[in-house]
Structures are given as C-alpha cells and as structure tokens.
Design an enzyme around this catalytic site. Structure first.
Site, PDB file in Angstrom:
ATOM      1  N   GLU A 373       0.845  -1.203   0.000  1.00  0.00           N
ATOM      2  CA  GLU A 373       0.000   0.000   0.000  1.00  0.00           C
ATOM      3  C   GLU A 373       0.881   1.254   0.000  1.00  0.00           C
ATOM      4  O   GLU A 373       1.776   1.362   0.848  1.00  0.00           O
ATOM      5  CB  GLU A 373      -0.901  -0.031   1.246  1.00  0.00           C
ATOM      6  CG  GLU A 373      -1.897  -1.168   1.195  1.00  0.00           C
ATOM      7  CD  GLU A 373      -2.428  -1.573   2.572  1.00  0.00           C
ATOM      8  OE1 GLU A 373      -2.339  -0.770   3.530  1.00  0.00           O
ATOM      9  OE2 GLU A 373      -2.924  -2.711   2.695  1.00  0.00           O
ATOM     10  N   GLU A 404      -4.529  -6.672   2.634  1.00  0.00           N
ATOM     11  CA  GLU A 404      -3.342  -7.357   3.149  1.00  0.00           C
ATOM     12  C   GLU A 404      -3.319  -8.836   2.787  1.00  0.00           C
ATOM     13  O   GLU A 404      -2.251  -9.402   2.523  1.00  0.00           O
ATOM     14  CB  GLU A 404      -3.227  -7.176   4.672  1.00  0.00           C
ATOM     15  CG  GLU A 404      -2.661  -5.830   5.117  1.00  0.00           C
ATOM     16  CD  GLU A 404      -3.654  -4.681   5.020  1.00  0.00           C
ATOM     17  OE1 GLU A 404      -4.845  -4.942   4.757  1.00  0.00           O
ATOM     18  OE2 GLU A 404      -3.253  -3.511   5.201  1.00  0.00           O
ATOM     19  N   ALA A 428       2.772  -3.531  11.503  1.00  0.00           N
ATOM     20  CA  ALA A 428       2.677  -4.953  11.881  1.00  0.00           C
ATOM     21  C   ALA A 428       1.259  -5.290  12.341  1.00  0.00           C
ATOM     22  O   ALA A 428       0.760  -6.395  12.085  1.00  0.00           O
ATOM     23  CB  ALA A 428       3.678  -5.280  12.985  1.00  0.00           C
ATOM     24  N   ASP A 429       0.607  -4.331  12.997  1.00  0.00           N
ATOM     25  CA  ASP A 429      -0.762  -4.561  13.476  1.00  0.00           C
ATOM     26  C   ASP A 429      -1.693  -4.960  12.316  1.00  0.00           C
ATOM     27  O   ASP A 429      -2.662  -5.678  12.510  1.00  0.00           O
ATOM     28  CB  ASP A 429      -1.309  -3.290  14.134  1.00  0.00           C
ATOM     29  CG  ASP A 429      -0.313  -2.673  15.106  1.00  0.00           C
ATOM     30  OD1 ASP A 429      -0.532  -2.745  16.312  1.00  0.00           O
ATOM     31  OD2 ASP A 429       0.721  -2.140  14.632  1.00  0.00           O
ATOM     32  N   PHE A 430      -1.407  -4.460  11.106  1.00  0.00           N
ATOM     33  CA  PHE A 430      -2.290  -4.733   9.962  1.00  0.00           C
ATOM     34  C   PHE A 430      -2.087  -6.146   9.408  1.00  0.00           C
ATOM     35  O   PHE A 430      -2.926  -6.652   8.668  1.00  0.00           O
ATOM     36  CB  PHE A 430      -2.082  -3.718   8.829  1.00  0.00           C
ATOM     37  CG  PHE A 430      -2.144  -2.273   9.250  1.00  0.00           C
ATOM     38  CD1 PHE A 430      -2.743  -1.902  10.451  1.00  0.00           C
ATOM     39  CD2 PHE A 430      -1.604  -1.283   8.446  1.00  0.00           C
ATOM     40  CE1 PHE A 430      -2.797  -0.573  10.847  1.00  0.00           C
ATOM     41  CE2 PHE A 430      -1.658   0.046   8.835  1.00  0.00           C
ATOM     42  CZ  PHE A 430      -2.244   0.406  10.032  1.00  0.00           C
ATOM     43  N   HIS A 473      -1.752   0.504  16.733  1.00  0.00           N
ATOM     44  CA  HIS A 473      -0.583   0.914  15.938  1.00  0.00           C
ATOM     45  C   HIS A 473       0.685   0.864  16.792  1.00  0.00           C
ATOM     46  O   HIS A 473       1.587   1.663  16.589  1.00  0.00           O
ATOM     47  CB  HIS A 473      -0.751   2.346  15.415  1.00  0.00           C
ATOM     48  CG  HIS A 473      -1.684   2.478  14.257  1.00  0.00           C
ATOM     49  ND1 HIS A 473      -3.025   2.231  14.341  1.00  0.00           N
ATOM     50  CD2 HIS A 473      -1.468   2.836  12.961  1.00  0.00           C
ATOM     51  CE1 HIS A 473      -3.603   2.440  13.163  1.00  0.00           C
ATOM     52  NE2 HIS A 473      -2.672   2.804  12.311  1.00  0.00           N
TER      53      HIS A 473
END
Ligand SMILES: Cc1ncc(C[n+]2csc(CCOP(=O)(O)OP(=O)(O)O)c2C)c(N)n1
Length: 665
Positions: A373, A404, A428-430, A473
């Site tokens: 992205e 993702e 990383a959270d995504f 986040h």
C-alpha cells in the site's frame, strides 16, 4: 414413439464434432466418480482404509474436466480441498493422487498434504487449499509471475459458492481486477456452504452478479454442460491472455453427496437430494449421447475395477518413513562465519538503508518485485521505496489495494513461481487481518511438498510504540510469528542491519518477515553497502561483559546499551534474528556472564519471546551453571495513546538497569 427412435433422434441432435468431446468428458467424469466412490468406500471400511476427512466432488466433475478442455496445456489450476477431480483432470497420475488421499509414501506429497491439501506446484496443478477462499490471492501471485515471465499462461482458481463471503476472495478479486491479472475465478456453486444452504447467506440471485462490482465480466452457466464450460472458459482465458483481465465464471452444479465423507446430511431434505441426483452429469451426458444403460454400466464397472486396483496398489505401498517427519521445515542453513565487513561506510538513516537494500536487490535480481500500500507512487509512507517506481517501472514496483490478504497471498503465489516478492505491510498490526497467508500458506509449502517447492517471499513491516500511537498501531508482535515453524523472523535495530538483514532475507530460500522499528527509522549510522550478503540467523555481541548479559532485539537495543553503559562490565547481545535463533552465540554470552541474564524486549511479557529465551537457556545451560534470569518487557496491558501513560508501561534503560542490578546482588 419407441425408445429406440428417441435415442436415434437424440444421437442426431449432438453434432459429430461435439460427440467425441462429450464422450471423452463422460469417460473422464466416470473415472473421477470411480475415484471418489473408491475413496468414500475406503474411508467407510472397518477399520477405515482412508483416515481423516475427505471432501468428494460427486456431481461437480464436469467442471474440472471441461475447464481443462478450454485451457491451454500450460495454464495452471488452484482448487479447494474438494480438488481430486481437478488434480486428475489436470493430468496428475492417479496412483500419486490416490496415494496422497491415503497419506501414503507414494502420494504426490508423500502423505504430508493428504486429501485436502495436495500440492504439486511443479506441475500445472498448483494445489488444493483447505482454507476457504485462500487460493484466490495466491492465484493472483501466480498470474503476476506469468506476466513477468511473458509466458501467456492463465490461472484458474476454483472455489465454492460459500467462499464468496470470505474476505480473501474479495481481496483477491479486487487485486486481480486492479492489476488486470490473467486469472479466472471459477465458482462451483453447489448451493451449499458446508451444512448451510448458501441461499441463507446471499442476497443476490447469482454469484456472478458480484463480478461487475469488481469491474470484471461474470457469467453463470450450467456446470453439468461440458460444452458451455469449455467454451466459456476458453473465451475468458483468451480474453485474459490478451490483457483483458480476470473473469468470474459461476458454474451451477449439484452436490450429490455430503460435504465430507462422514456427513449424514441430516440437515438436507430428500427433495433437495433427489433434484441433485437428477442433475448428475453422468445421467445427463449419457442421455445426451443417447447411450444405452448397458453401455453406461459397462463404462462405470470398468472404471470402478480400475480404481479398485489403484487403491490396492496404494494400500500395498509403504507408509511414510516416520524418521523423516522433521525434514523440510526450513531449507538447511550453512553455518558459515559472518562475512567480513569491507568498503567504506556512509552515514545514512535506517529508512535510507532500507531503500538502498531495495535498490540493490531490484538492480541485481530481475525476479524481485516490490509492492504494497502506497509503495509505488508515494514511495511508502515512511519513504522506504522512494524513487523506486520511477527507476524500475510499474511492473516491478507498484501500489496495491488495501488488501493485506491479497498482498501476502499474491506474494505466496509469485514466490512459488520463482519470483522474489518484497512486500510492505505498513504496520505490523495490519498483518493480523491476513495472517492466514503467512501461517497457513507460506509456512507450510516447503514442508508439505517435502522440499520440492518453497515460497521465499520477504515481508517488511514495522512495529513498536511511538509517541501517540494507539493500541492498534503500537504492538510488538514478533513472538506471534516466531512461533510458526517455516517462517524466518528478524528485527533489525541499526541502519547497517536494516540494510544487511533485508539483503540476507532476499537471499533466503524461506519466507522471511522483517519487523523493522518505526521509532528508529530516522536514526542515522554508518552503513557499508559494499559487503557480501551476511548469513541469516547471526546474533551480534554489541558490548562485551562478564558481570551480566543483556539479551535483546529490535527497539530495545538502544535502551539495553544505555543500561549496560550505566553499569560496569555488562555485555549486550542483539539477537537480530529470532528464527533461526543463534543459540551458540547466546550460550557463549551467557556463559561468559556467569549465568546472570536480563532479557529485554518491548513486547508484553506473557508469551513474549523472552519466555522462550529463558526456557532455552535453562534447557541448554541449566545443568552447567546456576542461572539468574530476569525479564524486562511491557506489562500485560493494551497500549494507551497518551505518551504519559505509555511511558509508564514501556521498558527503558532505567528499568533494564534496575533488573541487571537486581541480579547482581
Ligand atoms: C477460512 C475457513 N473458514 C471455514 C472453514 C470450514 N469450511 C470448510 S469447507 C466449508 C464450506 C465452504 O463452502 P463452499 O465454499 O461453498 O465450498 P464447498 O465445500 O461447497 O465445495 C467451510 C465453512 C475453512 N476451511 N476455512
């Protein structure tokens, strides 16, 4: 009118050119049905000759048979767990397919895949998938590789109707449409999503209606009609091959048997079963060909006895060798010494070092593609890929939808086909919304194929708390993925390591996930870009010391060094890679420190990788010296956005130093 006359009339109603084709399809369908019948009986025998669940495709066989007829011989196929028919229609040897269903050593995966996860990416049949919808993003990556190779191939991914409510299907469709990928999404609509009629979960009359929402053509056809299937697939494949992009082909099929071999279908009405039986493609095709019952019965009996013989051979073959159960989790690592550092260093920021490494890999490896992205035009939200689109073009550096699963799944497919995707997951959270593609897909492929295939993709992401970052986040998630056999995990903490580790990951034959440190992106340091690729899995001793050792990685390196500087004679080891873990260096440092150890990481303590370090130290050194170990990490809370609150929770130099002092008492 007599029956004979009717048959004669029907014979004339099928054109001669179609007759041969339809007869061939009927024979193939009967062959697949015999396979499924044999597998079902074997699973129902006492004791069962096939163990575990098997998902049979009775009623749906015309789809794989006729779809393959509409494709070129090198076009590829990805199916679901209900994929025996696709595997056979694609040309896999029946003995190896049945062997795999029986988890035998002569199975195509030596019993590692089984009925529902049979894989053969070295053939045109890439494999089955036991995760609903997961094949769609993977097909996108295979298609990307085909475009890059300019080989004109098309990928068919077959999924059920239920799978159209799965996120990865949506993401894959969006991704395929955005990039005009030569992918055909074939929906085998049997009206059932496991034990639930799909009519309860859709508010549309036809699944193919969904296609227009993605900007691709969608067709609904009779999935028992080999001519309609072949011609629709051929037309869509020609269009896709010519750059026209993906298409969605919904094939209406009957489900003749249960969802799986032990399904007694208590939830299904007799009428529904009866109307499915009337749409049995064997019945319909034999009628269309005006075949008399005796002729049909003969064909069925011959196929069944051939299949019984195949099963007998499978059952007589050896079981897999249990001594091989540990093989092929990862590629073997050659334990070479770290490469010597040479060349003059330049001062640059961590994020510039990442950019330099990406540039080097794009420049020197034609198989590298960089995407994610905002990665293309904008050059990444942190600037990691700045300038790369301009230099290397939109086929190699590009932006993706916010998908993702599609980013990671397409990376799996592309890597499987020999490309080297380096994808960015912005935070990383995504990654949490798409873990399937890393854990269920990427991590499995080397093992399931007993080392014949692998997915050497690289995921770059970043993590950690910075001022004001909210609970979604700021997590440190390395332990989650370090838990997964098959993945390689690293956490570079300096600009030099940001450069070196990315290059090592690209050279790795296994999937690597790099957790970069957002809080360090603007920190600068010397970076040598002229050295050779460093071996993966090497820790670095950052401070020597015999009083105590701090074991750390990622964002806590700076705090650990500060703590060590505040106390005399404290060593610091930066693990850098959690998988593979450099146990030798770890043990050496801990031995030198007399067993006095502080393990420091930013992640919260419970289930953190620090717990793993402590356990391993006890196992490796517990009988050699007394160990005195403390862990420093965040407490088990969610991370607040307020810096005042966050600072109270996050580990820092003072907390680490306090832990070191406590073990020195
Ligand atoms: C992500 C995921 N969720 C749930 C399941 C459990 N499951 C296996 S098959 C299936 C039904 C899928 O229905 P459909 O896509 O219509 O395919 P069919 O089984 O009819 O071929 C479900 C829910 C799974 N394997 N993967």
């Amino acid at each position: 009118m007599s029956t004979a006359e009717t048959a004669a009339q029907r014979k004339h109603s099928v054109a001669d050119s179609d007759r041969a084709y339809l007869l061939d399809c009927l024979k193939q369908i009967i062959h697949i049905r015999a396979f499924e019948q044999c597998a079902l009986e074997a699973s129902q025998a006492t004791p069962p000759k096939v163990v575990g669940s098997i998902h049979l495709c009775a009623g749906q066989e015309a789809v794989p048979v006729a779809a393959v007829a509409g494709l070129d011989s090198s076009d590829q196929i990805i199916s679901t767990y209900r994929g025996h028919g696709w595997a056979l229609a694609s040309g896999l040897p029946v003995l190896e397919v049945f062997g795999e269903v029986c988890q035998s050593s002569i199975g195509i995966n030596g019993g590692r895949g089984g009925s529902a996860y049979l894989m053969a990416p070295w053939t045109r049949f890439i494999g089955e998938n036991s995760i609903v919808g997961a094949g769609v993003p993977i097909a996108c990556g295979v298609a990307q590789a085909n475009i890059a190779a300019g080989n004109g191939r098309v990928v068919v991914v077959s999924i059920g109707d239920g799978a159209f409510n799965q996120g990865s299907t949506h993401e894959g469709l969006a991704f395929a449409a955005a990039r005009d990928l030569p992918v055909l999404i074939v929906c085998e609509n049997n009206g059932w999503s496991e034990l639930t009629p799909t009519s309860l979960t859709f508010k549309i009359a036809r699944i193919a209606q969904r296609a227009s929402g993605y900007g691709m053509p969608g067709m609904t056809i009779d999935g028992t009609d080999p001519i309609a299937i072949r011609d629709t697939i051929r037309h869509a494949a020609d269009r896709a091959r010519g750059g026209g992009g993906p298409a969605l082909i919904e094939c209406r099929v009957p489900r003749l048997w249960g969802h799986y071999n032990r399904d007694i279908e208590h939830y299904r009405s007799k009428e529904d079963r009866q109307s499915a039986a009337e749409r049995d493609p064997i019945v319909l095709l034999s009628k269309r060909l005006a075949m008399d019952q005796q002729e049909l019965d003969n064909l069925i009996a011959i196929a069944k006895s051939e299949m019984d013989a195949v099963l007998e051979k499978v059952l007589a073959s050896p079981l897999p060798d249990a001594a091989t159960a540990l093989d092929h989790v990862w590629a073997p690592i050659t334990h070479s010494a770290p490469a010597p550092e040479n060349g003059e260093p330049r001062t640059m920021s961590y994020i510039q070092a990442v950019n330099e490494a990406l540039t080097h890999e794009l420049e020197t490896r034609p198989e590298v593609v960089v995407y994610g992205e905002d990665v293309g035009q904008a050059g990444g939200i942190f600037g990691a890929s700045r300038g790369l689109l301009k230099t290397y073009g939109a086929q190699r550096v590009f932006d993706t939808p916010i998908s993702e699963s599609a980013i990671l799944g397409s990376a799996v497919g592309a890597a499987l086909m020999g490309m080297k995707p380096i994808v960015e997951i912005m935070w990383a959270d995504f990654m949490l919304v798409a873990l399937d593609q890393l854990i269920n897909q990427a991590a499995n492929i080397r093992y399931v194929t007993a080392g014949r295939s692998s997915v050497p993709l690289v995921v770059r992401t970043q993590q950690g708390a910075t001022a004001g970052s909210c609970a979604q986040h700021s997590q440190s998630l390395e332990a989650l993925l370090a838990h997964i056999p098959g993945l390689r995990i690293a956490l570079p903490a300096t600009p030099q390591d940001a450069y070196d580790i990315l290059r090592s990951a690209v050279a790795s034959p296994d999937p690597c996930v790099l957790f970069e440190a957002r809080g360090l992106y603007q920190s600068s340091g010397p970076v040598r870009t002229s050295g050779p690729i460093q071996p993966i899995g090497k820790a670095k001793v950052r401070r020597q010391g015999t009083g105590a050792a701090i074991v750390t990685w990622g964002t806590m390196l700076g705090a650990a060094l500060e703590a060590a500087d505040a106390i005399r004679n404290v060593g610091v080891i930066d693990l850098r890679w959690l998988s593979p873990l450099d146990e030798d260096s770890l043990c050496q440092v801990v031995l030198e420190a007399g067993g006095r150890v502080v393990v420091a990481h930013e992640a919260n303590l419970t289930g953190g990788f620090g717990a793993e370090i402590v356990a391993r130290l006890h196992e490796m050194l517990g009988d050699r010296l007394p160990l005195k170990i403390k862990r420093v990490g965040s407490p088990d809370v969610r991370m607040p956005a307020s810096p005042v609150l966050a600072q109270r929770l996050l580990p820092n130099a003072e907390k680490i130093a306090a832990a070191v002092r406590a073990i020195l008492i």
